[in-house]
Motif scaffolding. Structure first.
Motif, short mmCIF file in Angstrom:
data_model
loop_
_atom_site.label_atom_id
_atom_site.label_comp_id
_atom_site.label_asym_id
_atom_site.label_seq_id
_atom_site.Cartn_x
_atom_site.Cartn_y
_atom_site.Cartn_z
N UNK A 20 1.02 -1.35 0.03
CA UNK A 20 -0.02 -0.04 0.14
C UNK A 20 0.79 1.32 -0.20
N UNK A 21 1.27 1.52 -1.14
CA UNK A 21 2.12 2.87 -1.25
C UNK A 21 1.35 3.84 -1.82
N UNK A 22 1.92 4.99 -1.94
CA UNK A 22 1.02 6.24 -2.38
C UNK A 22 0.78 5.88 -3.98
N UNK A 23 -0.36 6.19 -4.45
CA UNK A 23 -0.86 5.93 -5.89
C UNK A 23 -1.48 4.72 -6.03
N UNK A 24 -1.28 3.87 -5.02
CA UNK A 24 -1.90 2.61 -5.24
C UNK A 24 -3.60 2.58 -5.36
N UNK A 25 -4.24 1.73 -6.06
CA UNK A 25 -5.68 1.72 -6.28
C UNK A 25 -6.05 0.79 -5.12
N UNK A 26 -6.76 0.94 -4.33
CA UNK A 26 -7.21 0.18 -2.91
C UNK A 26 -8.71 0.11 -2.91
#
Length: 291
Positions: free
Chosen positions: A126-132
Protein backbone atom coordinates in the motif's frame (compact mmCIF):
# COMPACT_ATOMS: atom_id res chain seq x y z
CA UNK A 1 -2.90 45.13 58.60
CA UNK A 2 -0.90 41.93 59.22
CA UNK A 3 -2.69 40.33 56.26
CA UNK A 4 -1.68 43.19 54.00
CA UNK A 5 1.95 42.94 55.08
CA UNK A 6 1.94 39.18 54.58
CA UNK A 7 0.48 39.57 51.08
CA UNK A 8 3.05 42.27 50.28
CA UNK A 9 5.87 40.03 51.44
CA UNK A 10 4.58 37.16 49.29
CA UNK A 11 4.37 39.38 46.21
CA UNK A 12 7.86 40.73 46.84
CA UNK A 13 9.20 37.20 47.21
CA UNK A 14 7.54 36.15 43.96
CA UNK A 15 8.98 39.13 42.12
CA UNK A 16 12.45 38.46 43.52
CA UNK A 17 12.15 34.79 42.55
CA UNK A 18 11.04 35.73 39.05
CA UNK A 19 13.95 38.17 38.67
CA UNK A 20 16.37 35.54 39.94
CA UNK A 21 14.90 33.02 37.51
CA UNK A 22 15.22 35.33 34.49
CA UNK A 23 18.73 34.12 33.57
CA UNK A 24 17.53 30.51 33.74
CA UNK A 25 14.46 31.33 31.64
CA UNK A 26 16.64 33.12 29.09
CA UNK A 27 18.94 30.11 28.87
CA UNK A 28 15.91 27.81 28.51
CA UNK A 29 14.63 30.01 25.68
CA UNK A 30 18.01 29.82 23.97
CA UNK A 31 17.93 26.03 24.37
CA UNK A 32 14.49 25.91 22.69
CA UNK A 33 15.77 28.02 19.80
CA UNK A 34 18.79 25.73 19.46
CA UNK A 35 16.46 22.73 19.61
CA UNK A 36 14.44 24.16 16.72
CA UNK A 37 17.62 24.69 14.70
CA UNK A 38 18.96 21.22 15.52
CA UNK A 39 15.61 19.61 14.62
CA UNK A 40 15.58 21.46 11.32
CA UNK A 41 19.15 20.40 10.53
CA UNK A 42 18.50 16.81 11.58
CA UNK A 43 15.47 16.63 9.27
CA UNK A 44 17.57 17.93 6.36
CA UNK A 45 20.30 15.39 7.11
CA UNK A 46 17.73 12.59 7.35
CA UNK A 47 16.21 13.73 4.06
CA UNK A 48 19.62 13.47 2.35
CA UNK A 49 20.27 10.02 3.81
CA UNK A 50 16.82 8.64 2.95
CA UNK A 51 17.05 10.21 -0.50
CA UNK A 52 20.13 8.13 -1.24
CA UNK A 53 18.45 5.02 0.17
CA UNK A 54 15.57 5.23 -2.37
CA UNK A 55 12.81 4.48 0.14
CA UNK A 56 9.13 5.38 -0.16
CA UNK A 57 7.98 8.98 0.40
CA UNK A 58 5.66 8.07 3.26
CA UNK A 59 8.49 6.20 5.01
CA UNK A 60 10.74 9.24 4.53
CA UNK A 61 8.07 11.37 6.21
CA UNK A 62 7.92 8.87 9.10
CA UNK A 63 11.70 8.99 9.64
CA UNK A 64 11.73 12.79 9.55
CA UNK A 65 8.81 13.01 12.00
CA UNK A 66 10.39 10.58 14.48
CA UNK A 67 13.73 12.40 14.34
CA UNK A 68 12.07 15.76 14.85
CA UNK A 69 10.02 14.38 17.75
CA UNK A 70 13.09 12.85 19.44
CA UNK A 71 15.09 16.10 19.15
CA UNK A 72 12.24 18.17 20.56
CA UNK A 73 11.68 15.80 23.50
CA UNK A 74 15.35 15.99 24.46
CA UNK A 75 15.43 19.77 24.00
CA UNK A 76 12.29 20.31 26.09
CA UNK A 77 13.62 18.13 28.92
CA UNK A 78 16.90 20.07 28.97
CA UNK A 79 15.06 23.43 28.87
CA UNK A 80 12.76 22.41 31.75
CA UNK A 81 15.73 21.20 33.79
CA UNK A 82 17.46 24.56 33.31
CA UNK A 83 14.35 26.68 33.93
CA UNK A 84 13.18 24.63 36.92
CA UNK A 85 16.19 23.30 38.88
CA UNK A 86 14.01 20.94 40.91
CA UNK A 87 12.66 19.31 37.75
CA UNK A 88 14.02 15.91 36.71
CA UNK A 89 12.73 13.61 33.93
CA UNK A 90 12.51 10.69 36.37
CA UNK A 91 10.51 12.77 38.80
CA UNK A 92 8.19 13.94 36.03
CA UNK A 93 7.45 10.39 34.94
CA UNK A 94 6.96 9.26 38.51
CA UNK A 95 4.67 12.19 39.20
CA UNK A 96 2.37 11.30 36.34
CA UNK A 97 1.06 8.24 38.19
CA UNK A 98 -2.63 7.71 37.71
CA UNK A 99 -2.75 10.78 35.50
CA UNK A 100 -0.76 8.90 32.85
CA UNK A 101 -3.35 6.14 32.87
CA UNK A 102 -6.17 8.68 32.49
CA UNK A 103 -4.34 10.39 29.64
CA UNK A 104 -3.76 7.01 28.02
CA UNK A 105 -7.47 6.21 28.06
CA UNK A 106 -8.41 9.69 26.86
CA UNK A 107 -6.02 9.55 23.90
CA UNK A 108 -6.36 5.84 23.20
CA UNK A 109 -7.68 6.36 19.67
CA UNK A 110 -4.93 8.86 18.86
CA UNK A 111 -2.20 6.50 20.09
CA UNK A 112 -3.79 3.59 18.27
CA UNK A 113 -3.95 5.48 14.98
CA UNK A 114 -0.38 6.72 15.51
CA UNK A 115 0.96 3.19 16.01
CA UNK A 116 -1.12 1.89 13.08
CA UNK A 117 0.29 4.69 10.89
CA UNK A 118 3.85 3.73 11.83
CA UNK A 119 3.20 0.06 11.02
CA UNK A 120 1.48 0.93 7.72
CA UNK A 121 4.47 3.02 6.66
CA UNK A 122 6.96 0.33 7.67
CA UNK A 123 5.36 -2.44 5.63
CA UNK A 124 6.06 -2.68 1.91
CA UNK A 125 2.46 -2.84 0.70
CA UNK A 126 0.00 0.00 0.00
CA UNK A 127 2.18 2.78 -1.32
CA UNK A 128 1.18 6.23 -2.51
CA UNK A 129 -0.66 6.06 -5.82
CA UNK A 130 -2.01 2.54 -5.27
CA UNK A 131 -5.61 1.72 -6.16
CA UNK A 132 -7.19 0.18 -3.05
CA UNK A 133 -10.56 -1.06 -1.82
CA UNK A 134 -11.28 -1.04 1.91
CA UNK A 135 -14.45 -0.74 3.97
CA UNK A 136 -16.52 0.12 0.90
CA UNK A 137 -14.11 2.89 -0.21
CA UNK A 138 -12.38 2.53 -3.58
CA UNK A 139 -9.79 4.98 -4.86
CA UNK A 140 -6.15 6.03 -5.01
CA UNK A 141 -3.96 6.44 -1.93
CA UNK A 142 -3.07 10.11 -1.97
CA UNK A 143 -1.40 10.63 1.40
CA UNK A 144 -0.42 8.61 4.49
CA UNK A 145 0.18 10.45 7.76
CA UNK A 146 0.83 9.17 11.26
CA UNK A 147 -2.87 9.38 12.11
CA UNK A 148 -4.89 9.04 8.90
CA UNK A 149 -4.80 7.93 5.28
CA UNK A 150 -6.22 10.03 2.44
CA UNK A 151 -7.95 8.07 -0.35
CA UNK A 152 -9.08 9.94 -3.46
CA UNK A 153 -12.11 8.19 -4.93
CA UNK A 154 -12.44 7.97 -8.70
CA UNK A 155 -15.49 10.23 -8.56
CA UNK A 156 -13.31 12.99 -7.11
CA UNK A 157 -14.25 12.85 -3.42
CA UNK A 158 -11.49 12.67 -0.81
CA UNK A 159 -12.04 10.15 1.99
CA UNK A 160 -9.92 10.48 5.14
CA UNK A 161 -9.76 7.18 7.02
CA UNK A 162 -8.20 6.51 10.45
CA UNK A 163 -5.10 4.37 10.17
CA UNK A 164 -6.41 1.88 12.71
CA UNK A 165 -9.39 1.12 10.46
CA UNK A 166 -7.12 0.39 7.51
CA UNK A 167 -4.69 -1.65 9.62
CA UNK A 168 -7.38 -3.83 11.24
CA UNK A 169 -9.52 -4.52 8.15
CA UNK A 170 -8.79 -6.23 4.83
CA UNK A 171 -7.43 -3.96 2.10
CA UNK A 172 -7.54 -5.02 -1.56
CA UNK A 173 -4.63 -3.48 -3.50
CA UNK A 174 -5.41 -3.60 -7.20
CA UNK A 175 -2.07 -2.16 -8.33
CA UNK A 176 0.21 -4.33 -6.21
CA UNK A 177 1.39 -6.06 -9.38
CA UNK A 178 2.19 -4.24 -12.62
CA UNK A 179 0.05 -6.64 -14.68
CA UNK A 180 -3.48 -7.49 -13.62
CA UNK A 181 -6.03 -9.92 -15.06
CA UNK A 182 -9.54 -8.88 -16.09
CA UNK A 183 -12.49 -10.94 -17.25
CA UNK A 184 -15.98 -10.60 -18.72
CA UNK A 185 -18.78 -13.02 -19.63
CA UNK A 186 -19.82 -13.22 -23.31
CA UNK A 187 -23.03 -15.06 -24.24
CA UNK A 188 -23.72 -16.64 -27.63
CA UNK A 189 -26.90 -18.23 -28.97
CA UNK A 190 -27.62 -21.92 -28.31
CA UNK A 191 -27.47 -22.83 -32.00
CA UNK A 192 -23.90 -21.44 -32.30
CA UNK A 193 -20.96 -23.62 -33.23
CA UNK A 194 -19.05 -23.26 -29.97
CA UNK A 195 -15.51 -23.92 -31.28
CA UNK A 196 -16.14 -21.28 -33.95
CA UNK A 197 -17.35 -18.81 -31.31
CA UNK A 198 -14.28 -19.51 -29.18
CA UNK A 199 -12.00 -18.96 -32.17
CA UNK A 200 -13.72 -15.65 -32.95
CA UNK A 201 -13.29 -14.45 -29.37
CA UNK A 202 -9.63 -15.44 -29.38
CA UNK A 203 -9.07 -13.56 -32.64
CA UNK A 204 -10.67 -10.52 -31.07
CA UNK A 205 -8.41 -10.67 -28.02
CA UNK A 206 -5.26 -11.03 -30.10
CA UNK A 207 -6.26 -8.04 -32.21
CA UNK A 208 -6.34 -5.67 -29.21
CA UNK A 209 -2.91 -4.04 -28.93
CA UNK A 210 -3.47 -2.56 -25.47
CA UNK A 211 -3.66 -5.89 -23.61
CA UNK A 212 -0.49 -7.59 -22.28
CA UNK A 213 0.33 -10.11 -25.01
CA UNK A 214 3.15 -11.63 -22.96
CA UNK A 215 0.42 -13.21 -20.82
CA UNK A 216 -2.07 -15.83 -22.06
CA UNK A 217 -5.61 -14.90 -23.08
CA UNK A 218 -8.45 -17.36 -22.46
CA UNK A 219 -11.99 -18.01 -23.59
CA UNK A 220 -13.77 -20.87 -21.80
CA UNK A 221 -17.31 -22.08 -22.41
CA UNK A 222 -18.43 -21.68 -18.82
CA UNK A 223 -22.15 -22.34 -18.31
CA UNK A 224 -25.62 -22.68 -19.82
CA UNK A 225 -27.40 -19.38 -19.30
CA UNK A 226 -31.12 -18.60 -19.55
CA UNK A 227 -30.83 -17.54 -23.18
CA UNK A 228 -27.19 -18.15 -24.10
CA UNK A 229 -24.12 -20.25 -23.59
CA UNK A 230 -21.68 -18.06 -21.71
CA UNK A 231 -17.95 -17.81 -22.37
CA UNK A 232 -15.59 -16.67 -19.63
CA UNK A 233 -13.10 -14.35 -21.35
CA UNK A 234 -9.85 -13.38 -19.56
CA UNK A 235 -6.91 -11.13 -20.44
CA UNK A 236 -4.09 -9.23 -18.72
CA UNK A 237 -3.37 -5.48 -18.65
CA UNK A 238 -0.24 -3.54 -17.74
CA UNK A 239 -1.68 -1.16 -15.13
CA UNK A 240 1.31 1.19 -15.34
CA UNK A 241 0.98 1.80 -19.06
CA UNK A 242 -2.70 1.34 -19.92
CA UNK A 243 -6.05 2.69 -18.76
CA UNK A 244 -8.00 -0.30 -17.48
CA UNK A 245 -11.39 0.96 -18.62
CA UNK A 246 -10.19 1.87 -22.11
CA UNK A 247 -8.65 -1.58 -22.54
CA UNK A 248 -11.90 -3.23 -21.52
CA UNK A 249 -13.75 -1.03 -24.00
CA UNK A 250 -11.37 -2.13 -26.78
CA UNK A 251 -11.89 -5.77 -25.86
CA UNK A 252 -15.69 -5.44 -25.95
CA UNK A 253 -15.53 -3.66 -29.32
CA UNK A 254 -13.25 -6.33 -30.79
CA UNK A 255 -15.36 -9.26 -29.56
CA UNK A 256 -18.55 -7.72 -30.92
CA UNK A 257 -16.86 -7.05 -34.27
CA UNK A 258 -15.51 -10.60 -34.63
CA UNK A 259 -18.79 -12.24 -33.60
CA UNK A 260 -20.69 -10.10 -36.07
CA UNK A 261 -18.21 -10.99 -38.81
CA UNK A 262 -18.65 -14.70 -38.04
CA UNK A 263 -22.45 -14.36 -38.05
CA UNK A 264 -22.69 -15.37 -34.39
CA UNK A 265 -25.62 -13.96 -32.48
CA UNK A 266 -25.37 -12.42 -29.02
CA UNK A 267 -28.93 -13.05 -27.79
CA UNK A 268 -31.03 -10.84 -25.60
CA UNK A 269 -31.67 -12.24 -22.12
CA UNK A 270 -34.78 -14.41 -22.00
CA UNK A 271 -37.47 -12.62 -19.97
CA UNK A 272 -40.11 -14.80 -18.33
CA UNK A 273 -43.67 -13.56 -17.98
CA UNK A 274 -44.54 -12.43 -14.48
CA UNK A 275 -48.09 -12.26 -13.21
CA UNK A 276 -49.26 -9.07 -11.61
CA UNK A 277 -51.14 -9.58 -8.38
CA UNK A 278 -53.49 -6.69 -9.06
CA UNK A 279 -54.79 -8.21 -12.35
CA UNK A 280 -57.89 -10.41 -11.84
CA UNK A 281 -57.61 -13.97 -13.10
CA UNK A 282 -60.72 -13.59 -15.31
CA UNK A 283 -59.18 -10.60 -17.12
CA UNK A 284 -55.96 -12.53 -17.70
CA UNK A 285 -57.93 -15.48 -19.12
CA UNK A 286 -59.90 -13.16 -21.38
CA UNK A 287 -56.75 -11.55 -22.69
CA UNK A 288 -55.21 -14.96 -23.37
CA UNK A 289 -58.38 -16.06 -25.30
CA UNK A 290 -58.26 -12.89 -27.33
CA UNK A 291 -54.67 -13.54 -28.17
Amino acid sequence: MNYINTLRDQVDAMLKGFVQALPSLAIALVILILTWLVAKGAVRLADRITGKAHIRNDLKALVETLIKLAVWIVGLLIALTVAIPSFTPAGAFAGLGIGAVAIGFAFQDIFENFLAGVLIMLRDKMQLGDWVDTEGISGTVEKITLRETHIRQFSGELTIMPNSMIFKNPVKIHTDQVERRFDIMVGVAYDTDLPEAEAAIMRALKSVDTIAHNRPVDAFAREFGASSIDFWVRWWVNTKEQNLFLVQRDVVYAIKRELDAAGIEIPFPYVTHTFKEDVPIKEMAASNDAA
